[in-house]
Design an enzyme around this catalytic site. Sequence first.
Site: not given
Lengths: 260, 382
Positions: B123-124, B126, B155, B337, B361-362
């Site tokens: 879906l995503t 640039p 992806i 620590g 994913e959001g």
Amino acid sequence: MKIIVSIKQVPDTTEVRINPETGTLMRDGVPSIINPFDENAIEAALQLKEEHGGEVTVITMGPPQADDALRQAIAMGADNALLLCDRAFAGSDTLATGYALAQAVRKIGDFDLIICGKQAFDGDTAQVPPGLAEQLGIPQVTYAIDIKVDGKKVRVKRLLDDRFEVVEAPMPCLITVVKQINEPRHAGLKGVMKARKAEIPWVTAEDIGADLERCGLSGSPTNVMRVFAPSHDHKAEKLEGEVPDVARQLVSRLRDAKVL
Amino acid sequence: MDFSFTEEQQEIFDAVDEICADFKTTACEVDESGEYPWDNIKVMAECDLFGVPVPEEWGGMGMGFLEWGVIGEKLSAACTTTGAVYAAHMLCMYPIMAFGNDAQKDKYLRDLASGKKIGAMGLTEPNVGSDAGSVQTRAEKRGDKYILNGTKIFITNGGDAETYVVVANSSPGRGTRGLTAFILEKGMPGFSFGKDEKKMAYNSLSNRELIFEDCEVPEENVLYKEGRGFRVAMDLLDIGRIGMAVGAVGLAQAAYDCAVQYALVREQFGKKISEFQAIQFHLADMATDIECARLLSYQAAWMKDQGLPFGKQAAMAKLYGSEAVSRVCSKAVQIHGGHGYTCEYPVERYMREAKLFEIVEGTSEIQRGVIALALLREAISK
């Protein structure tokens, strides 16, 4: 090919304790598992089935909760299971156990191979599988690290202390396996569901036509005099400091103790 | 209300715990190797883990998303990278399961459910992140084919997966109604892979570019309907949020387990640091955070299984879980620590891995938007 795997349910080895008064294993609250070598036996059987076709039947003799061990074997991929469960079997030594298992195998009928783990984690006798083979009058090959089936014969590579040995035996025969033979598979989710629904027959001494005189305590010439946990009260001393100093101290202590 | 698992569920989870015990021992190697975790994937396929909520007729277990979620949590706790592969696989498998026709299910869902093939979702792009409706990858219809041109980025499983659900724009100018989802196969002419991102963590997880250059996709590979790709994307993201929520819970649990073990053995000022109230309060906050996140994620999965609207709950679970895991991992490092800052302990890796959950994913900001929108809709409709 038809393969029978004989397994034993044992207490989880890391959690076994012995009752100091009675000298018996304290099993209450200790989780039970399939004897680890028997998991290798199941895996070996499943691999042979995948290669040559056929079916794998898993048998065990034990109390009602041994049903769990059989279900676990089915979850791994075994086709059938049979539980020898009867008060008459209680107190069986390795001879009586081998006898009862042999009767159960006769009841199952035809088979090509019996596969067992080399020994059980709790008793460590390694006597039941050879006893079973003797009672059935079939050849036995112990400590298998590789099994190849070729027609009516089986070629087995044995893991001995200082060498390998390759032997051939006609089938039907009995094979015991060492842990180096394979990496037992995990039960898959479909296997778990199948195991939940599986009907596992429970058979009695009568069902398998066993002579009661040869079962349980009456069929067991072994007398357990005492079971005890070896004491670990050896004195231990920790040497600390720089490595050369510690090494010198260690050598002088070993000389004092007449080890060197 | 019953919070206990059934005997059947417990047996399934026990079997998964055995598998995960192995994954836990190799998690560090898996991360350092830079190699996609095929060994784990093979075991997961053999053990039927991939198709848990897929109906039995398509080769799955016919169980629910709750079972899938709990298994995802366990995988993430054992090996976060493997958990991420598992969650991303669902982003491809779910839309085919929910929107695919029988021919598509037969051709693609079976192999995804069995784990014979790994899935990924694109879906995503640039220039398309949170604004998922503005997809620029173009799908032009020519005869009985669509010609895809464009690039997807980040992806997960990209390049290693065989099956892809890709959202492209088939009608520019129509906004979200111009989007269409397609099923693609690795090896289709014109479909190639670009660079594999180097990341803050998840060294061994593939996050590649998907490149489409006149990639021909047959019409029968349209998922659902032309112009309904946004719906497909939104639905799969709801499921994906449950996947992220349980993944966050698993990772947080792993970090907590390390922290509590360390606190019980580390001595300072002559006593175990677990005896100091400052450390105890950290542990209490961590455990409470994890329990909240776990309950929210299970609730969202349960609502999905009940057929109830679950989008708001999934967003809440994802928002809370992803922020909780960052808090928990940060505290786990703090309890360790100086040792926690070194690579001798896994908690520094956990802390890096945790950050992903607030973004992927959001983002947390998008989750808040989704939740607020749902709340306001509910208020107005009253």
